[in-house]
Write an enzyme that holds these catalytic residues in place. Structure first.
Site, PDB file in Angstrom:
ATOM      1  N   HIS A  25       0.907  -1.205   0.033  1.00 45.39           N
ATOM      2  CA  HIS A  25      -0.250  -0.393   0.129  1.00 45.39           C
ATOM      3  C   HIS A  25       0.933   1.218  -0.067  1.00 45.39           C
ATOM      4  O   HIS A  25       0.693   2.114  -0.684  1.00 45.39           O
ATOM      5  CB  HIS A  25      -0.828   0.244   1.154  1.00 45.39           C
ATOM      6  N   LEU A  26       2.038   1.412   1.060  1.00 46.79           N
ATOM      7  CA  LEU A  26       2.718   2.574   0.964  1.00 46.79           C
ATOM      8  C   LEU A  26       2.070   3.829   1.546  1.00 46.79           C
ATOM      9  O   LEU A  26       3.056   4.840   1.625  1.00 46.79           O
ATOM     10  CB  LEU A  26       3.472   2.705  -0.328  1.00 46.79           C
ATOM     11  N   ASP A  27       0.828   3.967   1.775  1.00 43.08           N
ATOM     12  CA  ASP A  27       0.381   5.218   2.225  1.00 43.08           C
ATOM     13  C   ASP A  27      -0.815   4.773   3.163  1.00 43.08           C
ATOM     14  O   ASP A  27      -1.867   5.440   3.318  1.00 43.08           O
ATOM     15  CB  ASP A  27      -0.100   6.085   1.108  1.00 43.08           C
ATOM     16  N   LEU A  28      -0.534   3.995   3.874  1.00 39.51           N
ATOM     17  CA  LEU A  28      -1.639   3.636   5.006  1.00 39.51           C
ATOM     18  C   LEU A  28      -1.656   4.731   6.003  1.00 39.51           C
ATOM     19  O   LEU A  28      -0.608   4.923   6.718  1.00 39.51           O
ATOM     20  CB  LEU A  28      -1.392   2.266   5.540  1.00 39.51           C
ATOM     21  N   ASN A  32      -7.123   6.858   5.074  1.00 40.02           N
ATOM     22  CA  ASN A  32      -7.282   6.029   3.897  1.00 40.02           C
ATOM     23  C   ASN A  32      -8.123   4.801   4.521  1.00 40.02           C
ATOM     24  O   ASN A  32      -8.098   3.604   3.478  1.00 40.02           O
ATOM     25  CB  ASN A  32      -5.954   5.453   3.456  1.00 40.02           C
TER      26      ASN A  32
END
Length: 68
Positions: A25-28, A32
Site C-alpha cells: 500500500h505504501l500510504d496507510l 485511507n
C-alpha cells in the site's frame, strides 16, 4: 475499534499475500481506512501502491516533506 483494526489487518494481509504478486500500500493512514454502512473497514487510496516482487523488507518514506 477492535473490529476496525482486525478488518484492516485482514485486508492488508490479503493484499500482501495475494496469489501471484503481493500489493504494497505504501500510504496507510487513518484517512485511507473507510467504513461502510456496517462499520466494516475498507482500504482506500491505492494510488501510491506498488507490486511487491519479493518478501524482503522494503523501505520508502518521506522525511520532513522530502521524498527519499
Amino acid at each position: 475499534c477492535y473490529r476496525i483494526i482486525k478488518g484492516t489487518s485482514v485486508g492488508l494481509n490479503h493484499l500482501h499475500n495475494a496469489k501471484g504478486t503481493s500489493i504494497l500500500h505504501l500510504d496507510l493512514k487513518p484517512s485511507n481506512i473507510l467504513l461502510d454502512k456496517n462499520k466494516e473497514p475498507k482500504i482506500a487510496d491505492l494510488g501510491s501502491s506498488r507490486l511487491g516482487a519479493s518478501i524482503e523488507t522494503q523501505e520508502s518514506g518521506t522525511l520532513k516533506g522530502i521524498t527519499l
